[in-house]
Motif scaffolding. Structure first.
Motif, PDB file in Angstrom:
ATOM      1  N   LYS A 279      39.357  39.327 -33.416  1.00 36.35           N
ATOM      2  CA  LYS A 279      38.344  38.290 -33.233  1.00 36.35           C
ATOM      3  C   LYS A 279      38.437  37.241 -34.344  1.00 36.35           C
ATOM      4  CE  LYS A 279      34.856  40.942 -30.690  1.00 36.35           C
ATOM      5  NZ  LYS A 279      33.469  41.465 -30.688  1.00 36.35           N
ATOM      6  N   LYS A 280      38.738  37.668 -35.556  1.00 37.58           N
ATOM      7  CA  LYS A 280      38.890  36.727 -36.666  1.00 37.58           C
ATOM      8  C   LYS A 280      40.069  35.798 -36.438  1.00 37.58           C
ATOM      9  CE  LYS A 280      36.859  39.822 -40.131  1.00 37.58           C
ATOM     10  NZ  LYS A 280      37.146  40.669 -41.327  1.00 37.58           N
ATOM     11  N   GLU A 281      41.024  36.241 -35.602  1.00 36.44           N
ATOM     12  CA  GLU A 281      42.201  35.428 -35.273  1.00 36.44           C
ATOM     13  C   GLU A 281      41.937  34.508 -34.086  1.00 36.44           C
ATOM     14  OE1 GLU A 281      45.120  35.304 -36.812  1.00 36.44           O
ATOM     15  OE2 GLU A 281      44.781  36.888 -38.289  1.00 36.44           O
ATOM     16  N   GLY A 282      40.685  34.490 -33.614  1.00 36.89           N
ATOM     17  CA  GLY A 282      40.334  33.618 -32.503  1.00 36.89           C
ATOM     18  C   GLY A 282      40.630  34.191 -31.133  1.00 36.89           C
ATOM     19  N   ILE A 283      40.784  35.496 -31.063  1.00 35.54           N
ATOM     20  CA  ILE A 283      41.098  36.144 -29.793  1.00 35.54           C
ATOM     21  C   ILE A 283      39.829  36.710 -29.171  1.00 35.54           C
ATOM     22  CG2 ILE A 283      42.328  38.102 -28.731  1.00 35.54           C
ATOM     23  CD1 ILE A 283      44.497  37.628 -30.885  1.00 35.54           C
ATOM     24  N   TRP A 284      39.652  36.439 -27.879  1.00 37.14           N
ATOM     25  CA  TRP A 284      38.508  36.975 -27.146  1.00 37.14           C
ATOM     26  C   TRP A 284      38.881  38.339 -26.573  1.00 37.14           C
ATOM     27  CZ3 TRP A 284      33.649  34.743 -25.425  1.00 37.14           C
ATOM     28  CH2 TRP A 284      33.310  33.597 -26.148  1.00 37.14           C
ATOM     29  N   VAL A 285      37.942  39.265 -26.662  1.00 36.94           N
ATOM     30  CA  VAL A 285      38.210  40.638 -26.230  1.00 36.94           C
ATOM     31  C   VAL A 285      37.455  40.922 -24.936  1.00 36.94           C
ATOM     32  CG1 VAL A 285      38.108  43.079 -26.872  1.00 36.94           C
ATOM     33  CG2 VAL A 285      38.533  41.331 -28.629  1.00 36.94           C
ATOM     34  N   TYR A 286      38.213  41.273 -23.896  1.00 34.60           N
ATOM     35  CA  TYR A 286      37.648  41.562 -22.579  1.00 34.60           C
ATOM     36  C   TYR A 286      37.833  43.043 -22.265  1.00 34.60           C
ATOM     37  CZ  TYR A 286      37.595  36.509 -21.800  1.00 34.60           C
ATOM     38  OH  TYR A 286      37.352  35.158 -21.909  1.00 34.60           O
ATOM     39  N   GLY A 287      36.756  43.688 -21.828  1.00 35.56           N
ATOM     40  CA  GLY A 287      36.825  45.093 -21.460  1.00 35.56           C
ATOM     41  C   GLY A 287      36.772  45.259 -19.959  1.00 35.56           C
ATOM     42  N   ALA A 288      37.499  46.243 -19.440  1.00 37.43           N
ATOM     43  CA  ALA A 288      37.486  46.526 -18.005  1.00 37.43           C
ATOM     44  C   ALA A 288      36.514  47.670 -17.731  1.00 37.43           C
ATOM     45  CB  ALA A 288      38.889  46.900 -17.536  1.00 37.43           C
ATOM     46  N   ASP A 289      35.446  47.363 -16.990  1.00 43.50           N
ATOM     47  CA  ASP A 289      34.430  48.377 -16.705  1.00 43.50           C
ATOM     48  C   ASP A 289      33.653  47.946 -15.461  1.00 43.50           C
ATOM     49  OD1 ASP A 289      32.904  50.732 -18.582  1.00 43.50           O
ATOM     50  OD2 ASP A 289      31.709  49.819 -16.988  1.00 43.50           O
ATOM     51  N   MET A 290      33.302  48.903 -14.627  1.00 42.45           N
ATOM     52  CA  MET A 290      32.608  48.574 -13.379  1.00 42.45           C
ATOM     53  C   MET A 290      31.123  48.264 -13.585  1.00 42.45           C
ATOM     54  SD  MET A 290      34.777  48.351 -11.037  1.00 42.45           S
ATOM     55  CE  MET A 290      33.645  48.221  -9.644  1.00 42.45           C
ATOM     56  N   SER A 291      30.584  48.610 -14.730  1.00 43.95           N
ATOM     57  CA  SER A 291      29.144  48.406 -14.961  1.00 43.95           C
ATOM     58  C   SER A 291      28.857  46.991 -15.458  1.00 43.95           C
ATOM     59  CB  SER A 291      28.627  49.435 -15.965  1.00 43.95           C
ATOM     60  OG  SER A 291      29.341  49.336 -17.182  1.00 43.95           O
ATOM     61  N   THR A 292      29.215  46.010 -14.649  1.00 46.19           N
ATOM     62  CA  THR A 292      28.970  44.609 -14.978  1.00 46.19           C
ATOM     63  C   THR A 292      28.889  43.815 -13.677  1.00 46.19           C
ATOM     64  OG1 THR A 292      29.833  42.662 -16.144  1.00 46.19           O
ATOM     65  CG2 THR A 292      31.443  44.129 -15.171  1.00 46.19           C
ATOM     66  N   GLU A 293      28.356  42.612 -13.749  1.00 51.45           N
ATOM     67  CA  GLU A 293      28.288  41.749 -12.573  1.00 51.45           C
ATOM     68  C   GLU A 293      29.431  40.743 -12.555  1.00 51.45           C
ATOM     69  OE1 GLU A 293      26.096  42.168 -10.068  1.00 51.45           O
ATOM     70  OE2 GLU A 293      25.511  43.953 -11.201  1.00 51.45           O
ATOM     71  N   SER A 294      30.222  40.705 -13.622  1.00 53.23           N
ATOM     72  CA  SER A 294      31.268  39.687 -13.756  1.00 53.23           C
ATOM     73  C   SER A 294      32.592  40.154 -13.156  1.00 53.23           C
ATOM     74  CB  SER A 294      31.480  39.335 -15.238  1.00 53.23           C
ATOM     75  OG  SER A 294      30.275  38.879 -15.824  1.00 53.23           O
ATOM     76  N   PHE A 295      33.035  39.477 -12.100  1.00 52.73           N
ATOM     77  CA  PHE A 295      34.322  39.801 -11.499  1.00 52.73           C
ATOM     78  C   PHE A 295      35.452  39.127 -12.276  1.00 52.73           C
ATOM     79  CE2 PHE A 295      31.634  40.497  -7.686  1.00 52.73           C
ATOM     80  CZ  PHE A 295      32.038  41.803  -7.401  1.00 52.73           C
TER      81      PHE A 295
ATOM     82  N   LEU B 120      40.203  33.633 -17.893  1.00 53.07           N
ATOM     83  CA  LEU B 120      41.023  34.553 -18.693  1.00 53.07           C
ATOM     84  C   LEU B 120      42.265  33.857 -19.245  1.00 53.07           C
ATOM     85  CD1 LEU B 120      40.893  37.569 -16.181  1.00 53.07           C
ATOM     86  CD2 LEU B 120      39.502  37.280 -18.242  1.00 53.07           C
ATOM     87  N   THR B 121      42.176  32.552 -19.416  1.00 54.52           N
ATOM     88  CA  THR B 121      43.360  31.781 -19.792  1.00 54.52           C
ATOM     89  C   THR B 121      43.541  31.596 -21.299  1.00 54.52           C
ATOM     90  OG1 THR B 121      42.125  29.705 -19.544  1.00 54.52           O
ATOM     91  CG2 THR B 121      43.333  30.506 -17.619  1.00 54.52           C
ATOM     92  N   GLY B 122      42.549  31.938 -22.089  1.00 55.58           N
ATOM     93  CA  GLY B 122      42.650  31.728 -23.531  1.00 55.58           C
ATOM     94  C   GLY B 122      43.346  32.878 -24.238  1.00 55.58           C
ATOM     95  N   PRO B 123      43.336  32.870 -25.581  1.00 54.98           N
ATOM     96  CA  PRO B 123      43.884  33.995 -26.346  1.00 54.98           C
ATOM     97  C   PRO B 123      43.081  35.250 -26.001  1.00 54.98           C
ATOM     98  CG  PRO B 123      43.443  32.094 -27.761  1.00 54.98           C
ATOM     99  CD  PRO B 123      42.782  31.820 -26.453  1.00 54.98           C
ATOM    100  N   ILE B 124      43.724  36.290 -25.535  1.00 54.50           N
ATOM    101  CA  ILE B 124      42.978  37.404 -24.959  1.00 54.50           C
ATOM    102  C   ILE B 124      43.524  38.766 -25.372  1.00 54.50           C
ATOM    103  CG2 ILE B 124      44.393  37.400 -22.859  1.00 54.50           C
ATOM    104  CD1 ILE B 124      41.864  38.104 -21.279  1.00 54.50           C
ATOM    105  N   ALA B 125      42.593  39.695 -25.558  1.00 62.06           N
ATOM    106  CA  ALA B 125      42.933  41.109 -25.712  1.00 62.06           C
ATOM    107  C   ALA B 125      42.152  41.841 -24.631  1.00 62.06           C
ATOM    108  CB  ALA B 125      42.548  41.625 -27.092  1.00 62.06           C
ATOM    109  N   LEU B 126      42.861  42.542 -23.770  1.00 59.75           N
ATOM    110  CA  LEU B 126      42.248  43.267 -22.656  1.00 59.75           C
ATOM    111  C   LEU B 126      42.188  44.745 -22.984  1.00 59.75           C
ATOM    112  CD1 LEU B 126      41.242  43.424 -19.683  1.00 59.75           C
ATOM    113  CD2 LEU B 126      43.670  43.646 -19.026  1.00 59.75           C
ATOM    114  N   VAL B 127      40.989  45.316 -22.908  1.00 57.75           N
ATOM    115  CA  VAL B 127      40.805  46.740 -23.220  1.00 57.75           C
ATOM    116  C   VAL B 127      40.753  47.545 -21.930  1.00 57.75           C
ATOM    117  CG1 VAL B 127      39.386  48.454 -24.403  1.00 57.75           C
ATOM    118  CG2 VAL B 127      39.471  46.096 -25.270  1.00 57.75           C
ATOM    119  N   ILE B 128      41.620  48.543 -21.837  1.00 53.61           N
ATOM    120  CA  ILE B 128      41.646  49.458 -20.699  1.00 53.61           C
ATOM    121  C   ILE B 128      41.258  50.845 -21.203  1.00 53.61           C
ATOM    122  CG2 ILE B 128      43.050  50.506 -18.869  1.00 53.61           C
ATOM    123  CD1 ILE B 128      42.676  47.534 -18.519  1.00 53.61           C
TER     124      ILE B 128
END
Length: 249
Positions: free
Chosen positions: A166-182, A188-196
């Protein structure tokens, strides 16, 4: 699990084509058909010792049970650092695309994730040192050689690593069904870290709280969860698709 073996023809061929240090290769006696000849030619070209061994001896050493008559002894996989991954992305003048695996214990899943990650342009994968499978023979084989082109970092604490990203400007996205966001409706086009998350438990509570955004995959069937490698693959392709569309605009 050992990390000094590669089993299977495709995995050994990719290792021979890369900069991987191979100590020696065992080939089942009398096995001279098909892609084994590619292995023999590449090994000769690189001056790597090839030994013909009784197939039963190879069976005894094999950890996958599906060696296809060939095993390569290698120097254990050299893990990278998080900084190596970031530098690799920036040297390519690309926005970092990182995968964080939260306790993936199935080597087949890990190998499949690596294979998809390489195809989708992921710059590196971060795994915890504990409760996560490492680069084993089964992972090599399941990745179909993609491991040779993927930077994998082992870290002591996933949550601390997320803070560093996050300090490097990276957004962290988590994959989980308990959300309303598809995932398809999220940028998802920016600097990204995807958590599985893991196959059974998903993302741990504390790691989930560290994520900037939680996204889910649309599902309409009666089954409410997906295999970790399948879920990861869907999300990685969504990120790749959005990046391609953004570049064409």
């Amino acid at each position: 699990m050992r990390e000094d073996l590669i089993e299977g023809r495709n995995a050994v061929i990719e290792a021979l084509r890369s900069d991987r240090t191979i100590e020696q290769i065992w080939v089942a006696s009398g096995d001279t058909k098909g892609s084994i000849n590619v292995i023999l030619a590449l090994a000769k070209e690189k001056g790597i010792v090839v030994k013909e061994m009784d197939r039963r001896k190879i069976d005894q050493v094999s950890e996958t049970g599906n060696h296809q008559g060939v095993i390569a002894y290698i120097s254990p996989y050299k893990y990278y650092s998080t900084r190596d991954i970031l530098d690799y992305a920036r040297n390519k003048d690309e926005k970092p695309f990182i995968l964080i695996l939260d306790e993936i214990e199935d080597p087949h899943n890990f190998g499949a994730i690596i294979r998809t990650a390489e195809v989708c342009g992921v710059h590196g994968i971060i795994i915890p040192k504990r409760r996560n499978v490492g680069v084993t023979p089964t992972v090599y084989k399941s990745s179909a050689g993609a491991i040779e082109y993927m930077r994998i970092a082992k870290v002591s604490n996933i949550n601390n690593t997320i803070d560093e990203l996050k300090k490097e400007g990276i957004w962290v996205y988590g994959a989980d069904m308990s959300t309303e966001s598809f995932c398809y409706a999220t940028d998802l086009t920016g600097p990204i870290a995807l958590v599985i998350g893991s196959e059974g438990k998903g993302i741990s509570k504390l790691t989930r709280e560290k994520c900037d955004v939680i996204v889910k995959i649309p599902m309409v069937g009666k089954i409410t969860s997906l295999n970790a490698s399948v879920a990861g693959g869907i999300l990685m392709y969504e990120i790749l698709k959005q990046r391609i569309i953004r570049e064409k605009k």
